[in-house]
Design a protein around this motif. Structure first.
Motif, PDB file in Angstrom:
ATOM      1  N   LEU A  47      19.707  57.517   1.200  1.00  0.00           N
ATOM      2  CA  LEU A  47      18.701  57.896   2.759  1.00  0.00           C
ATOM      3  C   LEU A  47      19.493  57.075   4.224  1.00  0.00           C
ATOM      4  CD1 LEU A  47      15.381  59.119   1.507  1.00  0.00           C
ATOM      5  CD2 LEU A  47      17.470  60.956   1.583  1.00  0.00           C
ATOM      6  N   PHE A  48      19.373  55.414   4.124  1.00  0.00           N
ATOM      7  CA  PHE A  48      19.839  54.304   4.679  1.00  0.00           C
ATOM      8  C   PHE A  48      21.272  54.596   5.051  1.00  0.00           C
ATOM      9  CE2 PHE A  48      16.310  52.715   3.183  1.00  0.00           C
ATOM     10  CZ  PHE A  48      15.690  51.554   5.101  1.00  0.00           C
ATOM     11  N   GLY A  49      22.114  55.193   3.822  1.00  0.00           N
ATOM     12  CA  GLY A  49      23.033  54.743   4.710  1.00  0.00           C
ATOM     13  C   GLY A  49      23.816  56.703   5.019  1.00  0.00           C
ATOM     14  N   ILE A  50      23.161  57.901   4.348  1.00  0.00           N
ATOM     15  CA  ILE A  50      23.344  58.331   5.193  1.00  0.00           C
ATOM     16  C   ILE A  50      22.994  58.542   6.997  1.00  0.00           C
ATOM     17  CG2 ILE A  50      22.740  61.488   4.938  1.00  0.00           C
ATOM     18  CD1 ILE A  50      22.273  61.252   2.312  1.00  0.00           C
ATOM     19  N   ALA A  51      21.489  58.200   7.157  1.00  0.00           N
ATOM     20  CA  ALA A  51      21.060  57.962   7.959  1.00  0.00           C
ATOM     21  C   ALA A  51      21.921  57.291   9.369  1.00  0.00           C
ATOM     22  CB  ALA A  51      19.171  56.821   8.552  1.00  0.00           C
ATOM     23  N   LEU A  52      22.620  56.235   8.886  1.00  0.00           N
ATOM     24  CA  LEU A  52      23.952  55.511   9.645  1.00  0.00           C
ATOM     25  C   LEU A  52      25.068  55.843   9.297  1.00  0.00           C
ATOM     26  CD1 LEU A  52      23.361  51.725   7.847  1.00  0.00           C
ATOM     27  CD2 LEU A  52      22.668  52.029  10.022  1.00  0.00           C
ATOM     28  N   ALA A  53      25.323  57.087   8.790  1.00  0.00           N
ATOM     29  CA  ALA A  53      26.679  57.740   9.194  1.00  0.00           C
ATOM     30  C   ALA A  53      26.042  58.772  10.015  1.00  0.00           C
ATOM     31  CB  ALA A  53      26.626  58.621   7.498  1.00  0.00           C
ATOM     32  N   ILE A  54      24.943  59.856  10.023  1.00  0.00           N
ATOM     33  CA  ILE A  54      24.731  60.769  11.624  1.00  0.00           C
ATOM     34  C   ILE A  54      24.847  59.403  12.228  1.00  0.00           C
ATOM     35  CG2 ILE A  54      22.955  61.860  12.052  1.00  0.00           C
ATOM     36  CD1 ILE A  54      22.217  62.961   9.503  1.00  0.00           C
ATOM     37  N   LEU A  55      24.349  58.230  13.179  1.00  0.00           N
ATOM     38  CA  LEU A  55      23.912  57.565  13.761  1.00  0.00           C
ATOM     39  C   LEU A  55      25.414  57.258  14.133  1.00  0.00           C
ATOM     40  CD1 LEU A  55      20.731  55.369  13.303  1.00  0.00           C
ATOM     41  CD2 LEU A  55      21.257  56.975  14.862  1.00  0.00           C
ATOM     42  N   THR A  56      26.377  56.699  13.203  1.00  0.00           N
ATOM     43  CA  THR A  56      28.041  56.605  13.199  1.00  0.00           C
ATOM     44  C   THR A  56      28.466  57.122  14.538  1.00  0.00           C
ATOM     45  OG1 THR A  56      27.751  55.506  12.024  1.00  0.00           O
ATOM     46  CG2 THR A  56      29.781  55.909  12.471  1.00  0.00           C
ATOM     47  N   VAL A  57      28.609  58.743  14.455  1.00  0.00           N
ATOM     48  CA  VAL A  57      28.932  59.401  15.334  1.00  0.00           C
ATOM     49  C   VAL A  57      28.363  59.559  16.517  1.00  0.00           C
ATOM     50  CG1 VAL A  57      29.058  62.879  15.308  1.00  0.00           C
ATOM     51  CG2 VAL A  57      28.170  60.962  12.668  1.00  0.00           C
ATOM     52  N   PHE A  58      27.119  59.760  16.697  1.00  0.00           N
ATOM     53  CA  PHE A  58      26.459  59.465  18.179  1.00  0.00           C
ATOM     54  C   PHE A  58      26.841  58.043  18.569  1.00  0.00           C
ATOM     55  CE2 PHE A  58      23.895  62.073  16.335  1.00  0.00           C
ATOM     56  CZ  PHE A  58      23.914  63.138  17.264  1.00  0.00           C
ATOM     57  N   ASN A  59      26.997  56.944  17.806  1.00  0.00           N
ATOM     58  CA  ASN A  59      27.663  55.838  18.510  1.00  0.00           C
ATOM     59  C   ASN A  59      28.951  55.401  18.810  1.00  0.00           C
ATOM     60  OD1 ASN A  59      25.337  54.321  17.477  1.00  0.00           O
ATOM     61  ND2 ASN A  59      26.207  53.912  15.829  1.00  0.00           N
ATOM     62  N   ASN A  60      30.036  55.936  18.417  1.00  0.00           N
ATOM     63  CA  ASN A  60      30.823  57.003  18.669  1.00  0.00           C
ATOM     64  C   ASN A  60      31.337  57.633  20.544  1.00  0.00           C
ATOM     65  OD1 ASN A  60      32.238  55.876  16.162  1.00  0.00           O
ATOM     66  ND2 ASN A  60      32.486  57.619  15.456  1.00  0.00           N
ATOM     67  N   GLN A  61      29.919  58.356  20.356  1.00  0.00           N
ATOM     68  CA  GLN A  61      30.856  59.200  22.128  1.00  0.00           C
ATOM     69  C   GLN A  61      29.973  57.773  23.173  1.00  0.00           C
ATOM     70  OE1 GLN A  61      27.807  62.824  21.313  1.00  0.00           O
ATOM     71  NE2 GLN A  61      29.123  63.252  20.061  1.00  0.00           N
ATOM     72  N   GLY A  62      28.917  56.369  22.525  1.00  0.00           N
ATOM     73  CA  GLY A  62      28.554  56.111  23.179  1.00  0.00           C
ATOM     74  C   GLY A  62      27.353  55.729  23.884  1.00  0.00           C
ATOM     75  N   ARG A  63      26.908  55.783  22.845  1.00  0.00           N
ATOM     76  CA  ARG A  63      25.005  56.277  23.195  1.00  0.00           C
ATOM     77  C   ARG A  63      24.457  55.082  22.467  1.00  0.00           C
ATOM     78  NH1 ARG A  63      24.123  62.775  21.971  1.00  0.00           N
ATOM     79  NH2 ARG A  63      25.395  64.086  22.272  1.00  0.00           N
ATOM     80  N   ASN A  64      23.805  54.524  24.334  1.00  0.00           N
ATOM     81  CA  ASN A  64      22.726  53.135  23.079  1.00  0.00           C
ATOM     82  C   ASN A  64      21.417  53.162  22.320  1.00  0.00           C
ATOM     83  OD1 ASN A  64      22.997  50.694  23.863  1.00  0.00           O
ATOM     84  ND2 ASN A  64      20.972  50.551  25.138  1.00  0.00           N
ATOM     85  N   GLY A  65      21.397  54.455  22.944  1.00  0.00           N
ATOM     86  CA  GLY A  65      19.982  55.028  21.810  1.00  0.00           C
ATOM     87  C   GLY A  65      20.856  55.170  20.055  1.00  0.00           C
ATOM     88  N   SER A  66      21.360  55.287  20.388  1.00  0.00           N
ATOM     89  CA  SER A  66      22.007  55.559  19.048  1.00  0.00           C
ATOM     90  C   SER A  66      21.978  54.351  18.514  1.00  0.00           C
ATOM     91  CB  SER A  66      22.652  56.495  18.189  1.00  0.00           C
ATOM     92  OG  SER A  66      24.216  56.040  18.886  1.00  0.00           O
ATOM     93  N   ARG A  67      22.664  53.586  19.040  1.00  0.00           N
ATOM     94  CA  ARG A  67      22.658  52.008  18.511  1.00  0.00           C
ATOM     95  C   ARG A  67      21.545  51.453  18.669  1.00  0.00           C
ATOM     96  NH1 ARG A  67      25.403  47.036  22.248  1.00  0.00           N
ATOM     97  NH2 ARG A  67      24.067  47.796  24.089  1.00  0.00           N
ATOM     98  N   ILE A  68      20.770  51.265  19.142  1.00  0.00           N
ATOM     99  CA  ILE A  68      18.892  50.782  18.831  1.00  0.00           C
ATOM    100  C   ILE A  68      18.079  51.183  17.783  1.00  0.00           C
ATOM    101  CG2 ILE A  68      16.863  50.759  19.999  1.00  0.00           C
ATOM    102  CD1 ILE A  68      18.424  50.411  22.643  1.00  0.00           C
ATOM    103  N   ALA A  69      18.787  52.647  17.383  1.00  0.00           N
ATOM    104  CA  ALA A  69      18.605  53.221  16.633  1.00  0.00           C
ATOM    105  C   ALA A  69      19.251  52.630  14.867  1.00  0.00           C
ATOM    106  CB  ALA A  69      18.363  54.777  16.108  1.00  0.00           C
TER     107      ALA A  69
END
Length: 208
Positions: A84-106
């Motif tokens: 579950l941790f891995g899946i959450a990190l993979a999903i957040l990576t999609v938004f990190n690649n778009q430059g969203r700082n909120g996802s980086r904090i998450a």
């Protein structure tokens, strides 16, 4: 007929931000974490029956015999939590690649929790303390820790401990490196909100 007025060119769209290598590599490392967690879970599922038999043999005739299956299932539960941790990190990576700082904090929050859990797991493995505390009961028939380890070694598949330990080590190292890369200066620049550019109104500057 021209009246001498030249219309200004339309405002150009802001140039897209280029994703730095640090963010790209961090995303790859987060996917490595997810794959390592998946391997851990698959190994736990494959060895669940053997682990359950081992715990039943180790605690046969004691007050813990009834929960031997729960002890074996704890390994499976840990695998599910890691995944579950891995899946959450993979999903957040999609938004990190778009430059969203909120996802980086998450990512830092989720990754920090995962890093703590993985670190505690590795410490337990390093100390060989997997079964510690299981003998601290009032049952005089309960085997000591060394006996439990010996019995479990007879039932546990030989590939289980090396595979789960290796996947945990890889996951922890990849996670730590990924979180660090997201905090480096090039990443900070990528996640910083771009400044608003001045857009001149039509007819600016005035002619004549």
């Amino acid at each position: 007929m021209s009246d001498g007025f030249t219309a200004p060119p339309p405002p150009s769209a802001p140039a897209p931000r280029t994703r730095p290598t640090t963010v790209t590599i961090a995303g790859i490392l987060m996917l490595v974490v997810a794959v390592a967690a998946l391997i851990y879970l698959i190994a736990s599922v494959a060895a669940l029956g053997d682990l359950s038999d081992g715990f039943e043999a180790a605690y046969e005739g004691t007050e813990l015999a009834d929960i031997a299956g729960v002890m074996a299932a704890s390994t499976l539960i840990a695998g599910v939590v890691y995944l579950l941790f891995g899946i959450a990190l993979a999903i957040l990576t999609v938004f990190n690649n778009q430059g969203r700082n909120g996802s980086r904090i998450a990512t830092w929050v989720v990754g920090g929790v995962g890093l703590c859990c993985g670190g505690v797991s590795l410490i337990g493995i390093a100390l060989g303390d997997v079964t510690s505390g299981m003998g601290d009961t009032d049952d005089p028939n309960l085997p000591d820790t060394e006996e439990i380890v010996e019995i479990m070694a007879q039932y546990e598949p030989g590939w289980f401990a090396p595979l789960t330990t290796t996947s945990t080590v890889i996951g922890v190292l990849a996670l730590a490196a990924g979180l660090l890369l997201l905090a480096l200066p090039p990443s900070n620049e990528f996640f910083r909100k771009p400044e608003q550019q001045f857009q001149p109104p039509p007819g600016y500057p005035p002619v004549g």
